[in-house]
Design a protein around this motif. Structure first.
Motif, short mmCIF file in Angstrom:
data_model
loop_
_atom_site.label_atom_id
_atom_site.label_comp_id
_atom_site.label_asym_id
_atom_site.label_seq_id
_atom_site.Cartn_x
_atom_site.Cartn_y
_atom_site.Cartn_z
N LEU A 104 0.84 -1.19 0.00
CA LEU A 104 0.00 0.00 0.00
C LEU A 104 0.88 1.25 0.00
CD1 LEU A 104 -2.76 -1.02 2.55
CD2 LEU A 104 -2.83 -1.14 0.07
N ARG A 105 0.55 2.18 -0.90
CA ARG A 105 1.29 3.43 -0.97
C ARG A 105 0.36 4.63 -0.99
NH1 ARG A 105 4.32 -0.19 -3.86
NH2 ARG A 105 6.51 -0.27 -3.36
N TYR A 106 -0.89 4.42 -0.58
CA TYR A 106 -1.86 5.48 -0.64
C TYR A 106 -2.14 6.01 0.75
CZ TYR A 106 -2.53 3.35 -5.19
OH TYR A 106 -2.33 2.84 -6.42
N GLY A 107 -2.62 7.24 0.80
CA GLY A 107 -2.98 7.81 2.08
C GLY A 107 -4.24 7.15 2.61
N ARG A 126 -11.23 4.30 6.15
CA ARG A 126 -10.06 4.38 7.03
C ARG A 126 -10.36 5.05 8.35
NH1 ARG A 126 -3.89 5.93 5.33
NH2 ARG A 126 -2.97 5.42 7.32
N ASP A 127 -11.31 5.99 8.38
CA ASP A 127 -11.59 6.66 9.64
C ASP A 127 -12.51 5.84 10.54
OD1 ASP A 127 -14.06 9.05 8.38
OD2 ASP A 127 -14.01 6.88 8.42
N ASN A 140 -4.97 -1.69 11.46
CA ASN A 140 -4.14 -0.80 10.66
C ASN A 140 -2.66 -1.12 10.78
OD1 ASN A 140 -6.19 0.82 9.51
ND2 ASN A 140 -6.43 1.88 11.45
N ALA A 141 -2.26 -1.60 11.94
CA ALA A 141 -0.84 -1.90 12.13
C ALA A 141 -0.37 -3.00 11.19
CB ALA A 141 -0.60 -2.31 13.58
N ASN A 142 -1.26 -3.95 10.92
CA ASN A 142 -0.90 -5.08 10.06
C ASN A 142 -1.55 -5.02 8.69
OD1 ASN A 142 0.70 -6.47 12.02
ND2 ASN A 142 -1.20 -7.00 13.08
N ASN A 143 -2.27 -3.92 8.41
CA ASN A 143 -2.95 -3.77 7.12
C ASN A 143 -3.78 -5.01 6.79
OD1 ASN A 143 -2.16 -1.17 6.34
ND2 ASN A 143 -0.17 -1.92 5.71
#
Length: 118
Positions: free
Chosen positions: A27-30, A53-54, A73-76
């Protein structure tokens, strides 16, 4: 390169539970949206649950109250806890991701089969 790998599918009797996982890498997106879709034989693909995401979530009416989507989120990793499964939940379940600025889901996993017997 973005990769999504689902796991956790299987066979269960009606009324049972299964938990799916989707590990995302590259992942490279915000801000991204991640979601679960499913496709049953002879039917169109349908959205099951979306995790923004929020922390906001959305569910298809057919799974509200039974399915819960969450994300580490830590491990996507995206999860789908499925309870009180019904035979009509039988389908190939896919994980998908899109950047927030995109209108379509650009990245898809290979799918994991969920079979619910009555």
């Amino acid at each position: 390169q973005v990769q999504l790998v689902e796991s956790g599918g299987g066979s269960v009797q009606a009324g049972g539970s299964l938990a799916l996982s989707c590990a995302a890498s590259g992942l490279r997106y915000g801000t991204v949206w991640m979601a679960w879709f499913r496709q049953a034989p002879g039917k169109e693909r349908e959205g099951v649950a979306v995790f923004v995401r929020d922390g906001r979530t959305r569910y298809a009416e057919s799974v509200k109250g039974r399915f819960t989507v969450s994300k580490d989120n830590a491990n996507n990793t995206l999860y789908l806890q499925m309870n009180s499964l019904k035979s009509e939940d039988t389908a190939l379940y896919y994980c998908a991701m899109r950047p927030a600025y995109s209108t379509e889901y650009n990245y898809w996993g290979q799918g994991t089969q969920v079979t619910v017997s009555s």
